[in-house]
Design a protein around this motif. Structure first.
Motif: not given
Length: 330
Positions: A141-151, A153-159
């Motif tokens: 699911x973590x590897x799928x999450x970047x496909x939703x970065x546009x909705x 807030x680019x969560x996985x890159x947020x500190x």
């Protein structure tokens, strides 16, 4: 096997990820035409498969509609998040509990059970949580999450966001800090492996890891769920959080139970959605339905019988009946 000097290899059909990603078994009741051609069209036409991985605990897929651009995440063929119809629930389940908790905690750090599209955790940050910790069972699911970065807030890159791969119940059971906000938005309660995130014992674990004046938010479905099971889930939640409000994020489809262990829960006047039911009305709705517990998880076994039935209207009727006079104050 060799025959006359010719090597014969066993023939097997190719694995069709798209066929599995769309969850045909869950959608069969929607089909007016059950011919192989109609099923093939449903599985392969009008959308594209953007991600697929057979993970440790689930097969994870991301698809996108060619007509609407709706992007969705499915686990074992069950759609659990999307950029379309699911957005109100995903956004409100993140923003409502954080905004409510800010009356007692100006900067409520938040724990979220289930990453899915990441929209809920992103909404919690946008509502004022200074940091979120997400507990997700399936690494794919973590590897799928970047496909939703546009909705999200680019969560996985947020500190400000931390994602932990772990079992939610195991994580809650360990000694640790107590959270001002816990948001639980797993998949459906009739799924094996998920159903124990809808029991009295699970919510008791959540209460133990919640700040004494914290806020716990639980997503509950209204569709494909027998009315008695809906009442059971409400009664089970009230057994742990008697001061609970119900918000209809999508009327007839999704509801949010938001409660606190610390007496009456004050609600800000500027919430984006008003509650439908308060504590006394919820107790009326729950009635004497059986509690859903670890040793008697009857919702897990009863709800699948209703999978292809339209129950949203029935469960909404329970809400309307429990509400009584819509203008009555709690």
């Amino acid at each position: 096997m060799a025959l006359g000097g010719v090597l014969l290899l066993p023939l097997a059909p190719a694995w069709d990820a798209a066929l599995y990603a769309v969850g045909l078994g869950l959608r069969v009741s929607d089909f007016a035409d059950l011919s192989p051609r109609a099923i093939d069209r449903f599985a392969h036409e009008g959308w594209s498969l953007r991600f697929y991985e057979d993970g440790q605990s689930a097969s994870v897929a991301v698809g996108e509609s060619a007509r609407t651009g709706n992007r969705w995440l499915s686990l074992n063929g069950k759609v659990d998040a999307s950029t379309g119809d699911d957005m109100p629930t995903q956004l409100l389940s993140g923003s409502l509990p954080v905004r409510i908790a800010r009356a007692r905690h100006p900067a409520p750090e938040t724990a979220v059970v289930g990453l899915a599209s990441g929209v809920t955790a992103g909404a919690a940050l946008a509502a004022g949580a200074p940091a979120v910790t997400v507990i997700e069972l399936e690494p794919a699911v973590l590897r799928a999450a970047p496909h939703f970065a546009h909705v999200n807030g680019n969560l996985l890159e947020d500190p400000r966001a931390d994602v932990i791969v772990d079992d939610a119940r195991a994580w809650l059971a360990r000694p640790g800090r107590r959270w001002p906000v816990i948001i639980s938005e797993p998949s459906n309660p009739w799924l094996t492996g998920v159903s124990n995130l809808f029991t009295v014992q699970y919510w008791t674990l959540g209460r133990q890891r919640l700040a004494p004046d914290g806020v716990f938010c639980q997503w509950v479905q209204l569709y494909a769920l027998p009315p008695r099971a809906f009442q059971s889930l409400v009664r089970s939640f009230l057994a742990v959080f008697p001061e609970t409000w119900l918000f209809e994020s999508i009327p007839g489809a999704d509801a949010l139970l938001i409660g606190s262990p610390a007496g009456p829960l004050p609600l800000p006047a500027d919430l984006p959605l008003a509650p439908t039911l308060g504590p006394r009305q919820l107790a009326r709705l729950a009635g004497r339905a059986p509690r859903n517990t670890d040793d008697r998880p009857w919702v897990e076994f009863e709800a699948p019988r209703w999978l292809h039935r339209s129950t949203g209207a029935q469960n909404r009727a329970l809400i309307t009946e429990a509400r009584g006079d819509a203008a009555a104050a709690e």
